[in-house]
Scaffold this active site. Structure first.
Site, PDB file in Angstrom:
ATOM      1  N   TYR A 282      64.321 -42.290  49.019  1.00 23.18           N
ATOM      2  CA  TYR A 282      65.060 -41.306  48.740  1.00 23.18           C
ATOM      3  C   TYR A 282      63.998 -39.981  48.475  1.00 23.18           C
ATOM      4  O   TYR A 282      64.499 -38.685  49.032  1.00 23.18           O
ATOM      5  CB  TYR A 282      66.236 -41.405  48.923  1.00 23.18           C
ATOM      6  CG  TYR A 282      67.257 -41.924  49.275  1.00 23.18           C
ATOM      7  CD1 TYR A 282      66.657 -42.634  50.468  1.00 23.18           C
ATOM      8  CD2 TYR A 282      68.178 -42.450  48.789  1.00 23.18           C
ATOM      9  CE1 TYR A 282      67.794 -44.138  51.393  1.00 23.18           C
ATOM     10  CE2 TYR A 282      69.427 -43.509  48.780  1.00 23.18           C
ATOM     11  CZ  TYR A 282      68.987 -43.815  50.462  1.00 23.18           C
ATOM     12  OH  TYR A 282      69.847 -44.762  51.049  1.00 23.18           O
TER      13      TYR A 282
ATOM     14  N   HIS B 253      65.596 -52.564  50.093  1.00 20.65           N
ATOM     15  CA  HIS B 253      66.044 -51.887  51.783  1.00 20.65           C
ATOM     16  C   HIS B 253      65.920 -51.981  53.422  1.00 20.65           C
ATOM     17  O   HIS B 253      66.945 -51.898  53.841  1.00 20.65           O
ATOM     18  CB  HIS B 253      64.903 -50.704  51.300  1.00 20.65           C
ATOM     19  CG  HIS B 253      65.278 -49.582  51.529  1.00 20.65           C
ATOM     20  ND1 HIS B 253      65.349 -47.737  50.965  1.00 20.65           N
ATOM     21  CD2 HIS B 253      66.430 -49.041  52.868  1.00 20.65           C
ATOM     22  CE1 HIS B 253      66.602 -46.975  52.151  1.00 20.65           C
ATOM     23  NE2 HIS B 253      66.678 -47.329  52.600  1.00 20.65           N
TER      24      HIS B 253
END
Length: 266
Positions: free
Chosen positions: A39, A97
């Protein structure tokens, strides 16, 4: 600490926007913040945490290991870098992730390295994200289901991921729903809007309450204070069986997140 069921997602938020969203969220009462290495906002989340008057012990912080860092010798160093950016000595939860693209790194290798990072004190718990059932089985074989805190997957009225959710329930692995509002599509859904009208609630609140009623954790995100407050209030909304059945009937297998490196979905 146990993961609060309603959290604050930070996907697509960066810089001042990320800092302000997390700071406002903490002020309003959010105690579960979700970020990830990819991110690019771990430093922003860390800045908001540092400036907050909320004690560190009262905030549950999740980050996620990116695909480039899944090799056994990269997991811990990358997590240490995340901790540096976040300004924390330990995160509460660290997730894989995405499964390694093309199975380049075996699930076992990553999970064993993540478990070692937990034992070294870098993270209080470990888990997975975007894992279909076949890869959940591999993760369980590697470290045991009791060591997998959650599988964070896309889950909303239009993609209910029932096979994954059922398998997770059978094996005692919690489910965290990301993209719970389907990029805002639920706001215009006539079924959800009619339920919301009956309850004097918003479509977003109804959708979040539906997910919470299924015992999923949910991590909606917003940059607007009013929406952050409204989403948080969803935990007080009680839906009836007919409401839940109406949302259950909206499933159409509509996946909104499926990058080219995604695994074979169920």
């Amino acid at each position: 600490m146990n993961m609060p069921q309603l959290g604050l997602g930070t996907f697509r938020l960066q810089g001042r926007q990320a800092v302000d969203s997390v700071a406002t969220g903490l002020e309003l009462g959010y105690r579960h913040i979700d970020t990830a290495q990819i991110y690019g906002n771990e430093e922003d989340v860390g800045a908001a945490l540092a400036a907050s008057h909320v004690a560190r012990a009262d905030v549950f912080v999740t980050t996620k290991i990116w695909t480039a860092n899944l090799a056994g010798d990269l997991v811990a160093p990358s997590l240490e870098e995340s901790l540096r950016k976040l300004g924390l000595e330990q995160v509460d939860l660290t997730l894989v992730h995405w499964p390694s693209p093309g199975h380049a790194v075996p699930v076992r290798e990553t999970m064993e390295a993540l478990l070692a990072a937990r034992e070294a004190g870098l993270t209080a718990a470990i888990g997975i994200s975007n894992f279909p059932v076949s890869l959940m089985v591999e993760a369980i074989d590697a470290v045991g289901s009791h060591n997998i805190a959650t599988n964070q997957v896309e889950l909303h009225p239009y993609l209910q991921n029932r096979r994954v959710a059922a398998f997770a329930r059978e094996t005692g692995i919690h489910v965290t729903a990301y993209m719970p509002l389907a990029y805002g599509k639920v706001m215009d859904d006539p079924v959800i809007k009619s339920i919301a009208a009956r309850h004097g609630a918003t479509a977003a609140q109804v959708t979040l309450a539906w997910l919470l009623a299924k015992d999923y954790a949910v991590i909606p995100s917003s940059t607007k204070r009013a929406n952050l407050a409204s989403n948080l209030a969803a935990s007080r909304l009680q839906l009836n069986a007919d409401d839940i059945a109406a949302l259950d009937a909206l499933d159409r297998g509509e996946r909104l997140v499926s990058p080219e490196f995604a695994p074979q979905w169920d």
